[in-house]
Design a protein around this motif. Structure first.
Motif, PDB file in Angstrom:
ATOM      1  N   GLU A 148      -2.904 -15.682   5.945  1.00 37.66           N
ATOM      2  CA  GLU A 148      -2.292 -16.508   4.913  1.00 37.66           C
ATOM      3  C   GLU A 148      -3.248 -16.736   3.750  1.00 37.66           C
ATOM      4  OE1 GLU A 148       0.745 -17.200   4.802  1.00 37.66           O
ATOM      5  OE2 GLU A 148       1.332 -16.642   6.854  1.00 37.66           O
ATOM      6  N   ASP A 149      -4.521 -16.954   4.033  1.00 39.42           N
ATOM      7  CA  ASP A 149      -5.501 -17.181   2.972  1.00 39.42           C
ATOM      8  C   ASP A 149      -5.642 -15.953   2.080  1.00 39.42           C
ATOM      9  OD1 ASP A 149      -5.815 -19.592   4.178  1.00 39.42           O
ATOM     10  OD2 ASP A 149      -7.877 -19.258   4.864  1.00 39.42           O
ATOM     11  N   LEU A 150      -5.643 -14.760   2.707  1.00 39.52           N
ATOM     12  CA  LEU A 150      -5.796 -13.538   1.923  1.00 39.52           C
ATOM     13  C   LEU A 150      -4.559 -13.264   1.080  1.00 39.52           C
ATOM     14  CD1 LEU A 150      -7.609 -11.121   4.424  1.00 39.52           C
ATOM     15  CD2 LEU A 150      -8.592 -12.566   2.635  1.00 39.52           C
ATOM     16  N   LEU A 151      -3.374 -13.598   1.619  1.00 36.37           N
ATOM     17  CA  LEU A 151      -2.167 -13.440   0.809  1.00 36.37           C
ATOM     18  C   LEU A 151      -2.227 -14.365  -0.412  1.00 36.37           C
ATOM     19  CD1 LEU A 151       0.840 -13.167   3.307  1.00 36.37           C
ATOM     20  CD2 LEU A 151      -0.191 -11.363   1.907  1.00 36.37           C
ATOM     21  N   ALA A 152      -2.691 -15.592  -0.173  1.00 35.49           N
ATOM     22  CA  ALA A 152      -2.765 -16.552  -1.274  1.00 35.49           C
ATOM     23  C   ALA A 152      -3.786 -16.135  -2.326  1.00 35.49           C
ATOM     24  CB  ALA A 152      -3.114 -17.941  -0.731  1.00 35.49           C
ATOM     25  N   ALA A 153      -4.829 -15.414  -1.906  1.00 35.82           N
ATOM     26  CA  ALA A 153      -5.877 -14.983  -2.837  1.00 35.82           C
ATOM     27  C   ALA A 153      -5.412 -13.860  -3.746  1.00 35.82           C
ATOM     28  CB  ALA A 153      -7.116 -14.539  -2.057  1.00 35.82           C
ATOM     29  N   ARG A 154      -4.303 -13.185  -3.404  1.00 39.24           N
ATOM     30  CA  ARG A 154      -3.714 -12.116  -4.217  1.00 39.24           C
ATOM     31  C   ARG A 154      -4.722 -10.999  -4.511  1.00 39.24           C
ATOM     32  NH1 ARG A 154       1.183 -13.531  -6.141  1.00 39.24           N
ATOM     33  NH2 ARG A 154       1.753 -15.761  -6.065  1.00 39.24           N
ATOM     34  N   GLY A 155      -5.508 -10.656  -3.492  1.00 37.25           N
ATOM     35  CA  GLY A 155      -6.472  -9.566  -3.641  1.00 37.25           C
ATOM     36  C   GLY A 155      -5.952  -8.262  -3.065  1.00 37.25           C
ATOM     37  N   SER A 156      -6.902  -7.422  -2.598  1.00 41.56           N
ATOM     38  CA  SER A 156      -6.532  -6.093  -2.092  1.00 41.56           C
ATOM     39  C   SER A 156      -5.651  -6.182  -0.853  1.00 41.56           C
ATOM     40  CB  SER A 156      -7.797  -5.284  -1.780  1.00 41.56           C
ATOM     41  OG  SER A 156      -8.642  -5.987  -0.878  1.00 41.56           O
ATOM     42  N   TYR A 157      -5.880  -7.207  -0.007  1.00 35.87           N
ATOM     43  CA  TYR A 157      -5.041  -7.334   1.186  1.00 35.87           C
ATOM     44  C   TYR A 157      -3.603  -7.686   0.799  1.00 35.87           C
ATOM     45  CZ  TYR A 157      -3.035  -9.048   5.526  1.00 35.87           C
ATOM     46  OH  TYR A 157      -2.213  -9.239   6.609  1.00 35.87           O
ATOM     47  N   ALA A 158      -3.433  -8.580  -0.156  1.00 38.42           N
ATOM     48  CA  ALA A 158      -2.087  -8.952  -0.586  1.00 38.42           C
ATOM     49  C   ALA A 158      -1.345  -7.738  -1.123  1.00 38.42           C
ATOM     50  CB  ALA A 158      -2.170 -10.045  -1.650  1.00 38.42           C
ATOM     51  N   ALA A 159      -2.066  -6.865  -1.849  1.00 37.51           N
ATOM     52  CA  ALA A 159      -1.423  -5.650  -2.363  1.00 37.51           C
ATOM     53  C   ALA A 159      -0.970  -4.744  -1.219  1.00 37.51           C
ATOM     54  CB  ALA A 159      -2.392  -4.915  -3.289  1.00 37.51           C
ATOM     55  N   LEU A 160      -1.824  -4.583  -0.213  1.00 43.60           N
ATOM     56  CA  LEU A 160      -1.445  -3.776   0.947  1.00 43.60           C
ATOM     57  C   LEU A 160      -0.234  -4.379   1.651  1.00 43.60           C
ATOM     58  CD1 LEU A 160      -4.889  -2.906   2.612  1.00 43.60           C
ATOM     59  CD2 LEU A 160      -3.267  -1.279   1.624  1.00 43.60           C
ATOM     60  N   TRP A 161      -0.253  -5.692   1.810  1.00 40.72           N
ATOM     61  CA  TRP A 161       0.830  -6.359   2.540  1.00 40.72           C
ATOM     62  C   TRP A 161       2.165  -6.188   1.812  1.00 40.72           C
ATOM     63  CZ3 TRP A 161       1.697  -8.339   7.177  1.00 40.72           C
ATOM     64  CH2 TRP A 161       2.829  -9.143   7.360  1.00 40.72           C
ATOM     65  N   HIS A 162       2.169  -6.407   0.518  1.00 33.89           N
ATOM     66  CA  HIS A 162       3.421  -6.305  -0.225  1.00 33.89           C
ATOM     67  C   HIS A 162       3.910  -4.854  -0.278  1.00 33.89           C
ATOM     68  CE1 HIS A 162       3.522 -10.481  -1.212  1.00 33.89           C
ATOM     69  NE2 HIS A 162       2.356 -10.449  -1.858  1.00 33.89           N
ATOM     70  N   THR A 163       2.993  -3.904  -0.317  1.00 35.48           N
ATOM     71  CA  THR A 163       3.396  -2.496  -0.260  1.00 35.48           C
ATOM     72  C   THR A 163       4.027  -2.177   1.080  1.00 35.48           C
ATOM     73  OG1 THR A 163       1.622  -1.867  -1.763  1.00 35.48           O
ATOM     74  CG2 THR A 163       2.575  -0.115  -0.425  1.00 35.48           C
ATOM     75  N   TRP A 164       3.433  -2.705   2.150  1.00 34.82           N
ATOM     76  CA  TRP A 164       3.953  -2.442   3.509  1.00 34.82           C
ATOM     77  C   TRP A 164       5.315  -3.111   3.696  1.00 34.82           C
ATOM     78  CZ3 TRP A 164       4.541  -5.733   7.946  1.00 34.82           C
ATOM     79  CH2 TRP A 164       4.794  -5.034   9.143  1.00 34.82           C
ATOM     80  N   GLN A 165       5.483  -4.333   3.158  1.00 39.90           N
ATOM     81  CA  GLN A 165       6.747  -5.039   3.299  1.00 39.90           C
ATOM     82  C   GLN A 165       7.880  -4.338   2.552  1.00 39.90           C
ATOM     83  OE1 GLN A 165       6.359  -7.076   5.934  1.00 39.90           O
ATOM     84  NE2 GLN A 165       7.394  -8.733   4.872  1.00 39.90           N
ATOM     85  N   GLY A 166       7.560  -3.729   1.409  1.00 34.07           N
ATOM     86  CA  GLY A 166       8.587  -3.040   0.649  1.00 34.07           C
ATOM     87  C   GLY A 166       9.390  -4.017  -0.193  1.00 34.07           C
ATOM     88  N   PRO A 167      10.168  -3.486  -1.123  1.00 33.87           N
ATOM     89  CA  PRO A 167      10.920  -4.347  -2.032  1.00 33.87           C
ATOM     90  C   PRO A 167      11.997  -5.173  -1.366  1.00 33.87           C
ATOM     91  CG  PRO A 167      11.571  -2.049  -2.296  1.00 33.87           C
ATOM     92  CD  PRO A 167      10.370  -2.068  -1.408  1.00 33.87           C
ATOM     93  N   ASP A 168      12.483  -4.697  -0.190  1.00 38.41           N
ATOM     94  CA  ASP A 168      13.539  -5.440   0.494  1.00 38.41           C
ATOM     95  C   ASP A 168      13.002  -6.377   1.551  1.00 38.41           C
ATOM     96  OD1 ASP A 168      12.625  -3.570   2.222  1.00 38.41           O
ATOM     97  OD2 ASP A 168      14.591  -2.768   2.812  1.00 38.41           O
ATOM     98  N   GLY A 169      11.657  -6.512   1.622  1.00 32.09           N
ATOM     99  CA  GLY A 169      11.064  -7.407   2.610  1.00 32.09           C
ATOM    100  C   GLY A 169      11.002  -6.829   3.992  1.00 32.09           C
ATOM    101  N   GLY A 170      11.425  -5.564   4.156  1.00 32.39           N
ATOM    102  CA  GLY A 170      11.352  -4.925   5.469  1.00 32.39           C
ATOM    103  C   GLY A 170      10.025  -4.262   5.673  1.00 32.39           C
ATOM    104  N   ARG A 171       9.928  -3.504   6.749  1.00 24.41           N
ATOM    105  CA  ARG A 171       8.672  -2.817   7.051  1.00 24.41           C
ATOM    106  C   ARG A 171       8.590  -1.565   6.189  1.00 24.41           C
ATOM    107  NH1 ARG A 171      10.155  -4.623  12.248  1.00 24.41           N
ATOM    108  NH2 ARG A 171       8.644  -6.074  13.144  1.00 24.41           N
ATOM    109  N   GLY A 172       7.663  -1.557   5.275  1.00 32.20           N
ATOM    110  CA  GLY A 172       7.473  -0.408   4.404  1.00 32.20           C
ATOM    111  C   GLY A 172       6.417   0.514   4.936  1.00 32.20           C
ATOM    112  N   PRO A 173       5.677   1.164   4.069  1.00 34.60           N
ATOM    113  CA  PRO A 173       4.662   2.121   4.506  1.00 34.60           C
ATOM    114  C   PRO A 173       3.575   1.448   5.315  1.00 34.60           C
ATOM    115  CG  PRO A 173       5.103   2.307   2.137  1.00 34.60           C
ATOM    116  CD  PRO A 173       5.786   1.078   2.597  1.00 34.60           C
ATOM    117  N   GLU A 174       3.048   2.178   6.229  1.00 34.42           N
ATOM    118  CA  GLU A 174       1.954   1.654   7.043  1.00 34.42           C
ATOM    119  C   GLU A 174       0.649   1.763   6.295  1.00 34.42           C
ATOM    120  OE1 GLU A 174       1.879   3.660  10.728  1.00 34.42           O
ATOM    121  OE2 GLU A 174       3.918   3.141  11.276  1.00 34.42           O
ATOM    122  N   SER A 175      -0.279   0.920   6.702  1.00 36.52           N
ATOM    123  CA  SER A 175      -1.637   1.021   6.161  1.00 36.52           C
ATOM    124  C   SER A 175      -2.272   2.277   6.690  1.00 36.52           C
ATOM    125  CB  SER A 175      -2.455  -0.197   6.591  1.00 36.52           C
ATOM    126  OG  SER A 175      -3.802  -0.013   6.268  1.00 36.52           O
ATOM    127  N   GLY A 176      -2.905   3.084   5.832  1.00 38.37           N
ATOM    128  CA  GLY A 176      -3.407   4.378   6.253  1.00 38.37           C
ATOM    129  C   GLY A 176      -4.691   4.314   6.966  1.00 38.37           C
TER     130      GLY A 176
END
Length: 588
Positions: A560-588
């Protein structure tokens, strides 16, 4: 790919002497019986010469019969003695070959995982199969026969020089030619045979890689590339084999010429000496027979010498593993310190693979006992490399990775596996029952414990005989997902202090993977878990998340702290979630 060490000729000789000393009584008995058989073999030509001289001197039939019976008796005793000598020699050879194989297995198992991986399966397989077999056959067959032939040559030469020193000198001329030819051959044959066996190992590696990656070859259309690699490996093996064949042909040609020289010289010289009454007819006949008898042991020595060079090259490869780095470092062998606790610390770690740039750059990380850490980042960011360092598989190029204040890579295998276990998507199912495969991790576990471990990883497969089901290509074959569950069940049974999971559930479907990971977390409660997260729900469930980018630690903290910081982890998380909030691409 790294090349495992090759033993020097001196090291090979030292190892061979150690084998002989380990079974010294049997070896001494073999030598004694072979010497007796060789001495008995000398009686025939000498007695025949005596018979000829007695007949020429007008001896009676009784005298001739007496020597004839003695000749027959010596022949019978020689056969029996030689048979017993070969029997004891084979037993000695089989025991020595078994010792070599057991020693080889111990050394292979003592290799660090990183060394074995870089060496490749082809080299290790060749050393453990073709090379060790060649050494075993030599110890069983060639070495005893060489001792027999050597003893026969010495005794026959002694008999020739005793009967007629002048004629015996002709035999020495032939021996001189063989000695010169052997010196020429030995200087060139060892490197040629080493190159031949290395080329065969390379061929085995190429074929193994092609066979194991058959699906990838088909999927990516790599058939022509693999055919080209296979042809190149075959061509290299062919060139090295032709080199050894050329050396053998030249050597054998020189040897065959050396065989004819003594006979060509002895026959006319013997006739002249008999005519001038310098030697008796019986002595000339005995010398000629001895020289003729000398051909067989000499021929054996020549053939065995060629075989011995090939097997010596094989032994150099087998014995070379003694110089390979062992899993147990000097500190552990000397009884190094036990970790004070389960705290893992990474300080200033830089790491690179052989001949490559640094993969990790100045990493600092600390894990408290019982913590669950997820390591995420783009493909190639160094996640798996960090996992190998945290499991003690590799030693950092600089910096330190310690557990309880003790470097992980300095722990003996037993101590290390009590502290940390690495589980990847690469797994192995051994030949044997399901029970045998599980008890590898806990030899004393009962069936209830085995069943509980399987339940914890979501095992829901009915096998024909339950835990007694035989596994393997010729029995029940487990698919990748079931084999991975067996590997995870072993982890539960091993009950390590720290667990490193690197794609350990990659072969399971997402729902089963998440259930298995949570079951593992519950079963291993209180244990430290480092999960190399390729599915980011793993990071969501972790106590802390470490984000690696290009080998550097860029983010560290709770999800939660890393999501709030809007750093590299938040970018990975939002990419993985996808635009519809589902499971998007996996972390490589």
């Amino acid at each position: 790919m790294s090349t495992l060490p090759i033993a020097t000729p001196r090291q090979v000789r030292r190892a061979a002497v150690a084998l002989v000393r380990a079974d010294g009584r049997a070896f001494a008995a073999v030598l004694a019986l072979n010497a007796a058989a060789a001495l008995l073999g000398l009686a025939g030509p000498w007695l025949l010469g005596r018979i000829i001289d007695l007949v020429a001197a007008g001896a009676t039939t009784a005298d001739v019969d007496r020597l004839g019976l003695l000749l027959l008796g010596c022949a019978v005793v020689q056969i029996l003695t030689g048979r017993q000598a070969r029997y004891l020699a084979h037993r000695f050879g089989e025991r020595s070959a078994a010792a070599v194989r057991e020693q080889l297995l111990d050394r292979v198992l003592a290799l660090p995982a990183a060394t074995a991986e870089r060496a490749g399966t082809g080299d290790l397989t060749a050393r453990g199969t073709a090379d060790s077999t060649a050494v075993g056959e030599t110890l069983r067959d060639a070495a005893p026969e060489l001792f027999v032939a050597g003893a026969q040559i010495l005794f026959i030469l002694g008999a020739i020089l005793t009967v007629s020193p002048l004629l015996g000198g002709c035999g020495l001329i032939g021996i001189l030619g063989i000695v010169l030819g052997a010196r020429w051959y030995l200087r060139r044959s060892r490197p040629a045979y080493l190159a031949d066996r290395a080329a065969n190992a390379g061929l085995a590696e190429t074929l193994s890689a092609t066979a194991n990656g058959a699906r990838t070859v088909d999927a990516l259309g790599l058939r022509q590339q693999r055919l080209a690699a296979g042809r190149a490996a075959v061509a290299a093996a062919y060139r090295t084999r032709m080199r050894t064949l050329d050396l053998r042909l030249r050597f054998f040609a020189a040897i065959n010429l050396s065989y004819t020289v003594p006979t060509v010289l002895v026959l006319p010289l013997g006739a002249v000496l008999v005519a001038h009454h310098t030697v008796t007819l019986g002595a000339a006949v005995s010398t000629a027979l001895y020289l003729q008898r000398l051909v067989d042991p000499l021929d054996n020595v020549v053939i065995l010498l060629e075989s011995l060079q090939s097997s010596t090259a094989a032994y150099a490869r087998v014995e070379g593993l003694a110089a390979a780095p062992a899993t147990v470092p000097a500190q552990a062998r000397a009884g190094g310190a036990e970790p004070a606790d389960g705290r893992i610390e990474v300080r200033g770690v830089h790491h690179a693979y052989p001949d490559g740039p640094d993969v990790l750059h100045g990493l600092d990380l600390e894990l408290t006992p019982g913590e669950r850490l997820a390591v995420v980042g783009p493909s190639g960011s160094g996640k798996s490399t960090l996992g190998r360092l945290l499991a003690g598989v590799d030693r950092p190029r600089s910096g330190s990775v310690t557990v309880g204040g003790v470097p992980l890579a300095d722990l003996s295998p037993d101590r290390l596996r009590r502290q940390v276990v690495l589980v990847t998507q690469e797994h192995h199912v051994f030949l044997g029952t399901l029970r045998d495969n599980l008890r590898i991790a806990a030899p004393g576990a009962d069936d209830a414990a085995l069943a509980a471990a399987l339940d914890a990883v979501g095992w829901q497969h009915d096998l024909p005989a339950g835990l007694d089901t035989e596994l393997g290509p010729a029995a029940t074959r487990l698919d990748g997902a079931r084999a991975q569950q067996v590997a995870l069940a072993r982890v539960i049974l091993a009950d390590p202090h720290t667990l490193v999971l690197d794609e350990a559930t990659a072969l399971l479907d997402p729902a089963t993977a998440r259930h298995t990971e949570r079951a593992l977390a519950a079963t291993l409660a209180g244990r430290t878990v480092i999960a190399i997260a390729h599915r980011l729900h793993t990071a969501h469930d972790a106590d802390r998340v470490a984000v690696l980018t290009h080998g550097r630690l860029t983010d560290l903290g709770p999800h939660e702290d890393l999501l709030a910081a809007r750093g590299s982890y938040a970018a990975l998380w939002h990419t993985w979630q996808g635009p519809d909030g589902g499971r998007g691409p996996e972390s490589g």
